[in-house]
Enzyme design. Structure first.
Site, PDB file in Angstrom:
ATOM      1  N   VAL A  82       0.823  -0.966  -0.179  1.00 40.22           N
ATOM      2  CA  VAL A  82      -0.034  -0.064   0.083  1.00 40.22           C
ATOM      3  C   VAL A  82       0.833   1.372   0.130  1.00 40.22           C
ATOM      4  O   VAL A  82       1.792   1.470   0.895  1.00 40.22           O
ATOM      5  CB  VAL A  82      -0.775   0.122   1.193  1.00 40.22           C
ATOM      6  CG1 VAL A  82      -1.895  -1.073   0.965  1.00 40.22           C
ATOM      7  CG2 VAL A  82      -0.238   0.067   2.354  1.00 40.22           C
ATOM      8  N   LYS A  83       0.762   1.903  -1.065  1.00 44.34           N
ATOM      9  CA  LYS A  83       1.423   3.461  -1.055  1.00 44.34           C
ATOM     10  C   LYS A  83       0.623   4.255  -0.215  1.00 44.34           C
ATOM     11  O   LYS A  83      -0.598   4.625  -0.154  1.00 44.34           O
ATOM     12  CB  LYS A  83       1.375   3.849  -2.387  1.00 44.34           C
ATOM     13  CG  LYS A  83       2.157   3.060  -3.450  1.00 44.34           C
ATOM     14  CD  LYS A  83       2.393   3.633  -4.709  1.00 44.34           C
ATOM     15  CE  LYS A  83       2.968   4.842  -4.819  1.00 44.34           C
ATOM     16  NZ  LYS A  83       3.053   5.516  -6.445  1.00 44.34           N
TER      17      LYS A  83
END
Length: 214
Positions: A82-83
Site C-alpha cells: 500500500v502506498k
C-alpha cells in the site's frame, strides 16, 4: 538492483515480464485512471502477472481512514504494497499497518528526514521522487545518496525505490549509489537496452551477411 515498472497498463507489464526484467510494479490513481478496465478488475490482473510487490495508493488522508482502506487493498493479493504519502497521519497509519505485516510504500518523499521517519515507522519501501526535484532545480540524486547513507549508518532494512525517473542516466546513477530499486516508466525501460552503436553494428553485420555466398 531491482526493476519495477511504473504503470497500470497490463500490456506494458506483460511485455517487460517477458524480458525477464520485472521485479515489481508501482501504480497510482493517475496511472489507473488512464486504463479502461475497472480498478477492482485491473489490480488483481496486475498482481497475477507480477512476481513481486505491486504498489497501490491509498487516497484517504487521516489515519483512521487510511488504515481500513489499506487493509482492504492488501486483501486483493498477497503481493500488494500500500502506498501512503508521507504525512503525520500517514506515519500513524504506517505504524499500525506494518505491525499487521502489511507492506507499506511511503511515497512523495522529498527529504532525507521524511525517509528516515518512514523507515522508523516500519515502511517496507520509501519512494523519493528525484525527477520532480530536478524539475525545480534541486539535485534529486543527491537525495538518494543521503537516504542511502543514513539507512546504511543505522542498518535500516527499508528499501529505497528511486521514483520519478526521467531518463536512463537516472537509473545508472541510482545503481552507482546502491539504491535497492528503480521504478521506471515503460518508455525509459525500453531505452535502457538501446544504443545507437548496437543498432549500427547489427545493420553492418546484416549487410555483410548479405554478401556471403550461399
Amino acid at each position: 538492483m531491482k526493476f519495477f515498472l511504473d504503470t497500470a497498463n497490463l500490456a506494458e507489464i506483460r511485455e517487460v515480464a517477458g524480458w525477464g526484467m520485472l521485479d515489481g510494479v508501482t501504480t497510482n490513481p493517475s496511472l489507473a485512471a488512464k486504463e479502461s478496465q475497472p480498478f477492482d478488475e485491473l489490480i488483481p490482473a496486475i498482481c497475477a502477472v507480477v512476481p513481486g510487490p505491486v504498489s497501490v495508493e491509498c487516497v484517504s488522508e487521516t489515519a483512521d481512514r487510511i488504515v481500513p482502506e489499506a487493509r482492504a487493498l492488501a486483501k486483493i493479493a498477497p503481493n500488494i504494497a500500500v502506498k501512503i504519502p508521507i504525512t503525520l497521519e500517514g506515519l500513524k497509519a504506517t505504524k499500525i499497518l506494518a505491525g499487521e505485516g502489511i507492506m507499506v510504500n511511503t511515497t512523495l518523499i522529498f527529504s532525507p528526514t521524511q525517509a528516515l521517519f518512514a523507515a522508523k515507522a516500519g515502511a517496507r519501501f520509501v519512494s523519493p521522487f528525484i525527477g520532480r526535484l530536478d524539475d525545480v532545480s534541486q539535485e534529486g540524486m543527491g537525495l538518494i545518496q543521503e537516504i542511502a547513507t543514513i539507512f546504511e549508518n543505522y542498518r535500516l532494512a527499508t528499501e529505497i525505490i528511486v521514483a520519478s525517473i526521467r531518463h536512463p542516466r537516472h537509473v545508472v546513477d541510482a545503481a552507482l549509489i546502491g539504491a535497492d530499486i528503480c521504478t521506471i516508466p515503460f518508455s525509459v525501460m525500453a531505452k535502457l537496452v538501446q544504443h545507437p552503436l548496437t543498432d549500427i553494428g547489427i545493420e553492418r553485420f546484416l549487410k555483410d551477411w548479405g554478401k556471403v555466398k550461399k
